[in-house]
Structures are given as C-alpha cells and as structure tokens.
Write a protein that holds these residues in place. Sequence first.
Motif, mmCIF file in Angstrom:
data_model
loop_
_atom_site.group_PDB
_atom_site.id
_atom_site.type_symbol
_atom_site.label_atom_id
_atom_site.label_comp_id
_atom_site.label_asym_id
_atom_site.label_seq_id
_atom_site.Cartn_x
_atom_site.Cartn_y
_atom_site.Cartn_z
ATOM 1 N N ASP A 73 0.962 -1.211 0.177
ATOM 2 C CA ASP A 73 -0.125 -0.041 0.069
ATOM 3 C C ASP A 73 0.868 1.214 -0.044
ATOM 4 N N MET A 74 1.999 1.282 -0.425
ATOM 5 C CA MET A 74 2.809 2.473 -0.430
ATOM 6 C C MET A 74 2.146 3.437 -1.509
ATOM 7 N N LYS A 75 1.517 2.870 -2.452
ATOM 8 C CA LYS A 75 1.032 3.761 -3.352
ATOM 9 C C LYS A 75 0.143 5.017 -2.629
ATOM 10 N N ASP A 76 -0.444 4.515 -1.713
ATOM 11 C CA ASP A 76 -1.362 5.591 -0.972
ATOM 12 C C ASP A 76 -0.589 6.718 -0.471
ATOM 13 N N VAL A 77 0.533 6.289 0.148
ATOM 14 C CA VAL A 77 1.550 7.349 0.858
ATOM 15 C C VAL A 77 2.019 8.159 -0.164
ATOM 16 N N ILE A 78 2.490 7.652 -1.300
ATOM 17 C CA ILE A 78 3.010 8.205 -2.445
ATOM 18 C C ILE A 78 2.230 9.331 -2.861
ATOM 19 N N GLN A 79 0.812 8.719 -3.208
ATOM 20 C CA GLN A 79 -0.161 9.727 -3.802
ATOM 21 C C GLN A 79 -0.587 10.888 -2.815
ATOM 22 N N ARG A 80 -0.725 10.713 -1.416
ATOM 23 C CA ARG A 80 -0.807 11.670 -0.683
ATOM 24 C C ARG A 80 0.344 12.723 -0.287
ATOM 25 N N LEU A 81 1.327 12.321 -0.231
ATOM 26 C CA LEU A 81 2.697 13.130 -0.063
ATOM 27 C C LEU A 81 2.889 13.951 -1.549
ATOM 28 N N GLY A 82 2.691 13.083 -2.618
ATOM 29 C CA GLY A 82 2.788 13.875 -4.055
ATOM 30 C C GLY A 82 2.006 14.917 -4.090
ATOM 31 N N ARG A 83 0.673 14.911 -3.596
ATOM 32 C CA ARG A 83 -0.315 16.187 -3.681
ATOM 33 C C ARG A 83 0.361 17.321 -3.050
ATOM 34 N N LYS A 84 1.394 17.100 -1.851
ATOM 35 C CA LYS A 84 2.060 18.582 -1.388
ATOM 36 C C LYS A 84 2.923 18.947 -2.421
ATOM 37 N N VAL A 85 3.409 18.317 -3.370
ATOM 38 C CA VAL A 85 4.303 19.009 -4.479
ATOM 39 C C VAL A 85 3.519 19.963 -5.048
ATOM 40 N N GLU A 86 2.369 19.327 -5.545
ATOM 41 C CA GLU A 86 1.260 19.978 -6.403
ATOM 42 C C GLU A 86 1.072 21.301 -5.934
ATOM 43 N N THR A 87 0.522 21.149 -4.782
ATOM 44 C CA THR A 87 0.259 22.444 -4.016
ATOM 45 C C THR A 87 1.570 23.297 -3.359
ATOM 46 N N GLY A 88 2.678 22.934 -3.839
ATOM 47 C CA GLY A 88 3.717 23.850 -3.546
ATOM 48 C C GLY A 88 4.328 23.726 -2.022
#
Length: 328
Positions: A73-88
């Motif tokens: 389930d690492m995909k969920d962690v990557i998705q959630r933290l990846g969102r923080k890159v999107e928001t800056g």
Amino acid sequence: MQDGFGRKIDYLRISVTDRCNFRCQYCMSEKMTFMPKSELLTLEEITLIAERFVTHGIRKIRLTGGEPLVRRDMKDVIQRLGRKVETGELEELTLTTNGSLLEEYADHLAQHNIRRINVSMDTTDPTRFSEITRGADVHKVLAGIAAVKSVGIDVKINMVALRSFNQDDLLPMAEYCAEQGHDLTIIETMPLGDTGADRKLEHVSVEEFIAPLQSQYELTPIAHRSAGPARYEMVEPLGLRLGLITPLSQNFCDGCNRLRLTTDGKIFMCLGHNAHVDLRAAVRKDGISAVDQLLRQALKLKPLRHDFNAQLNGSAEKLERHMNVTGG
Ligand code: SAM
Ligand code: SF4
C-alpha cells in the motif's frame, strides 16, 4: 526549523519499512531480523506525521528503508505526499530504492509528482551483483530503471565503494550512466550495525576508489548541489555528473539539513548518533499535535557532527543500528 548550531532543517528522510528483498552485505547480516510488525507505524501514521512536519518547514521528503517499495500500500502514501508537491508545500518528494520493483511502480511514481529517484546499484555485473546483494538479479533492476526513465523520471545511481570488491566495476558503471543519462554517486561505507564483515577492511576512501576514473577521464569540480551531502564533479568527455559522498574522508556535517523518521516512529537527528525522540507512543496517546513539542526537543538533539571515524577505529562505541532502520 533550525537546530542548536543554526543549521536550517528542511529535509526529512522516512524509513517506511526496515524490511527488504535484498541482503546487501554492507547493509545487513545474512540472518537479519526485522522489527515485529506491531512496532511499526501504520502508513496512515507515517503520512500524518510527514504532513505535520511539512507544516513545520520540511520542504523535501525522501522515502527510504529497508526497501520502501516492498511495503504494501505504499501507493497511497506516495499519492498523498505527492499532492503536497502539487500544492507547492513540498519542493520535492523522492525515493531511494534498490530498483527491483520499479517496473510495477513507474507509472504511479510519475503520476504523483516524483521527478527523480536514487537507485542503489553497486555493480552492473550480474555475478557480482548477486554476490553483494546475496542473490538479487541485476537485470530486474536495470529493467526497473529503464521503466522509470521511460516515464520521464531522472535517475541517480548510488554505488557504495567497497575495497577489493567493485573498483573494477567503476568504469563500466560510469559508461553505462553516461550513456543512459543518469547521474552517478559514489558513497563511502559507514560503520552502522554488525553485518559480520570487518568494516575496516571493507572501507576505501572515495578519492582512492575513483582513481581509475581519474586516470582515464578529466574530472572537474562543479557547483551543482542536490538536497543531500554530495559534492559534484563533471567527468569529460563522458558528460557524466559524478557525486561524491565522503562521510569518513571529508566531513560534510556543517551543511547538514536532515532529520530522519524511523519505521517505528523515532526521530533521529543524525545517522551516526543514538539520540532520538519517540513519536509513536505520544502520537497514539495525544494525537498528531504531539509531534510539535517532540520536534522542538529533537532539534535540540542534533549533534554538530557524526563520529564514524572513531566508530570505525574502535575508539567510540559501535552503532548497533543498521542502515535499513534509519534509511539512506
Ligand atoms: N533499499 C533501498 C536502497 O538500497 O536504495 C533504500 C535503503 S538503503 C539503506 C539506502 C542507501 O544506503 C543505499 O544506497 C545503500 O547502498 C546505502 N547503504 C546501506 N548500508 C550502508 C552503509 N553501511 N554505508 C554506506 N551506505 C550504505
Ligand atoms: Fe536492502 Fe537497500 Fe540495505 Fe540493500 S542497501 S539490503 S537494498 S535496504
């Protein structure tokens, strides 16, 4: 965030699991034991803690381990933290991996704002690769690297310098990296945990290790910097960017900007010291806001520098902790 010596701390490395599908000889012992699953942070806890750290000024996060991609389930962690890159809120989300599962993960990493990753590969020779990892297949790693490259992710290869083992592999590795457009970083071994090997015999300075490259190519220091401790040289005419990480031969702690979160919820402020604070129990008891106070305590624990030379020479107490617990 600042530590007691005025260093800015904005880089978090998270070991999401101490488990791994390889057994690299300088990292683990052959009969490695791992933490009981009950002691590990859940993935939800890891994500919440990481998000809280971001509100305190963490700008870069590296997921590591153990092998980060073996945790389910690492995909969920990557998705959630990846969102923080999107928001800056985060400048960068990245990963250190042994590469064996990259074919499966490549699309997901690219979709969730991972722009570059580090892949550890100490030789491209299949027999020596299998020997150093105690049984892994280099072809799988090479295929994984090709898969992430094909979706636009930059790759830096980490090669650990091992005396009398992989110096002959340096030229083929440099040529492979140059051809594929990867950066290459050479890392000195650090005396972390008992692996059954004699750390002193294993160790070689980066300067000595790269001598064959220097005799064949032109190396020129360049100003390039990444978030980590490497300094860089340009290797011409190969056109290869070469990073050098010299924990033992040339200390780099003055510029350290890092803190580490372990699988079982401890914050370590230095790879080479045992001082830490324990977040897990506090977060479970008082909720995520417990992070704030403990983070302030942790910042005060950051030492001026590590002590790896003394640990290697036996004049300081050995570190019991293996590299897979705090991650690289
Ligand atoms: N499994 C992943 C991998 O190998 O990339 C991530 C974790 S691994 C512990 C992170 C990095 O630490 C790898 O580049 C590995 O080669 C390096 N490493 C492991 N043990 C080390 C040691 N004792 N000294 C120096 N580097 C080490
Ligand atoms: Fe696993 Fe990475 Fe350690 Fe090798 S270096 S055993 S791949 S954690």
